[in-house]
Design a protein around this motif. Structure first.
Motif, PDB file in Angstrom:
ATOM      1  N   GLU A 188       0.818  -1.222   0.000  1.00  0.00           N
ATOM      2  CA  GLU A 188       0.000   0.000   0.000  1.00  0.00           C
ATOM      3  C   GLU A 188       0.856   1.279   0.000  1.00  0.00           C
ATOM      4  N   ARG A 232      -1.261  -1.087   5.436  1.00  0.00           N
ATOM      5  CA  ARG A 232      -1.274  -2.548   5.447  1.00  0.00           C
ATOM      6  C   ARG A 232       0.093  -3.152   5.763  1.00  0.00           C
ATOM      7  N   SER A 264       0.990  -7.241   5.909  1.00  0.00           N
ATOM      8  CA  SER A 264       1.429  -7.798   4.631  1.00  0.00           C
ATOM      9  C   SER A 264       2.932  -7.748   4.414  1.00  0.00           C
ATOM     10  N   THR A 316     -13.973  -6.886   3.129  1.00  0.00           N
ATOM     11  CA  THR A 316     -13.298  -5.881   3.956  1.00  0.00           C
ATOM     12  C   THR A 316     -14.332  -5.121   4.779  1.00  0.00           C
ATOM     13  N   SER A 328      -5.951  -6.018   9.076  1.00  0.00           N
ATOM     14  CA  SER A 328      -4.961  -5.622   8.072  1.00  0.00           C
ATOM     15  C   SER A 328      -4.400  -4.223   8.294  1.00  0.00           C
ATOM     16  N   ALA A 329      -5.070  -3.404   9.119  1.00  0.00           N
ATOM     17  CA  ALA A 329      -4.583  -2.046   9.370  1.00  0.00           C
ATOM     18  C   ALA A 329      -5.238  -1.517  10.633  1.00  0.00           C
ATOM     19  N   GLU A 331      -9.740  -7.563   6.733  1.00  0.00           N
ATOM     20  CA  GLU A 331      -9.711  -7.995   5.332  1.00  0.00           C
ATOM     21  C   GLU A 331      -9.440  -9.484   5.258  1.00  0.00           C
TER      22      GLU A 331
END
Length: 370
Positions: A89, A111, A115, A178, A205-206, A219
């Motif tokens: 991202e 992210r 990730s 999401t 994810s965030a 997500e």
């Protein structure tokens, strides 16, 4: 002009600069010119935007290869057609962002904690060194004498090791489902909650905490996201509201990032407790990245005061097991404060050896990193 002619033109500029010991300022879209130490005005500009285009993209292989001057929006549009993404991202910070600038700056978005960082997705690179030689790294792995994976080493190098010509980047499918949830809680409670969630198989994810509000993005598979929503509770944002929030966070267009005399990026272990520092904080990456926004500084502020203030910030962050970067500076100027954390002597020697191997004449973005 053909691609080969572009490469030959770059080579001639590099060789001429090396012979004259004249610094080169390697630049793509210029959207991150403010990041790192300022380039000297007298440096010769090496504009990379003409070296553009996607070379190869096979969606089933989850790899895209493109030239360094390729606009980031072009890369993302090609991936979107196949429901894929750059999982780290990357922030654009402007319409002209290029793939080479993404790798050179090494900056990742919301992210990153789930990730990985830019360097985790760089599979290969083509680089022109200070001798004008074109070196290929990655698929046919070529390492320098110290044994480094150079394609990943380029991430965050700020263009100080050579002219990056092209990159091969791993991509990932977009998540099936999401959702973004919001909770009212204190900083201490938010850090505790984030660390608890980090130890569980949850599709977080965030995350972002600021001013008494924790925002979390989920997500993954639809069943996993639905189960997490039921377990977490909280207020769910609309799809448009969630997209706007995470984009503003990534691009620093959120009001928090406005009107700062200094914006510090603090990297600490996720389990670190609350940092007691003057200024307003925003916390990302499950607690691992914390932004510190300092209020307006009097124009009469001295260099000694600025250095002492920076030393206090860095000492507090080091005590928590991390390091601090002066990410952005307001109109008052940096007042001599180093942008990046000073390197330990042993690490500094490694940097010196790398630069000597790739840029013996010290012409590539000198002083931009250290």
């Amino acid at each position: 002009m053909t691609h080969e002619q572009h490469i030959d033109s770059l080579r001639q500029q590099v060789l001429a600069a090396a012979a004259a010991r004249r610094p080169l300022r390697i630049r793509g879209g210029g959207t991150k010119d403010w990041y790192g130490a300022a380039a000297a005005a007298a440096d010769t500009l090496l504009d990379m935007r003409s070296l553009s285009g996607i070379i190869d993209y096979e969606p089933t292989e989850l790899v895209i290869t493109a030239r360094s001057g390729t606009p980031l929006v072009e890369i993302e549009a090609a991936l979107r057609e196949h429901n894929q993404m750059l999982a780290f991202e990357p922030p654009h910070f402007g319409a002209g962002a290029t793939l080479g600038g993404v790798v050179a700056a090494g900056l990742s978005g919301p992210r990153r904690a789930s990730s990985g960082a830019v360097r985790d997705f760089v599979l290969g690179a083509v680089l022109m060194d200070g001798r004008g030689e074109v070196l290929n790294f990655g698929g046919q792995v070529m390492k320098n004498v110290a044994g480094y994976d150079v394609s990943r080493l380029l991430a965050g190098s700020m263009g100080t090791l050579g002219v990056m010509l092209q990159h091969s980047i791993k991509v990932l499918p977009r998540p099936v489902a999401t959702a973004t949830l919001r909770f009212a809680m204190s900083e201490i409670d938010a850090l505790a909650r984030l660390n608890t969630w980090a130890g569980q198989p949850l599709p977080v994810s965030a995350s972002c905490w600021h001013d008494g509000v924790l925002t979390v993005r989920l997500e993954g598979a639809a069943a996993a996201v639905d189960a997490a929503i039921a377990s977490f509770g909280g207020e769910r944002l609309s799809a448009d509201g969630a997209d706007a929030f995470w984009t503003a966070l990534r691009e620093h267009s959120d009001p928090y990032f406005k009107d700062a005399s200094q914006l510090w990026r603090l990297s600490v272990p996720p389990a670190a407790g609350a940092l007691v520092l003057d200024g307003e904080q925003l916390i990302e990456w499950g607690g691992a990245q914390r932004w510190l926004k300092l209020p307006a500084i009097d124009s009469a502020d001295t260099t000694d005061n600025a250095l002492a203030r920076a030393a206090r910030i860095r000492a507090s962050v080091r005590a928590a097991g991390g390091h601090a970067t002066l990410f952005r500076q307001g109109a008052a100027g940096r007042a001599g404060v180093p942008v990046f954390e000073p390197l330990a002597p042993a690490i500094a020697r490694v940097h010196e050896r790398l630069q000597q191997a790739f840029d013996p004449a010290h012409i590539f973005n000198p002083g931009r990193l250290f």
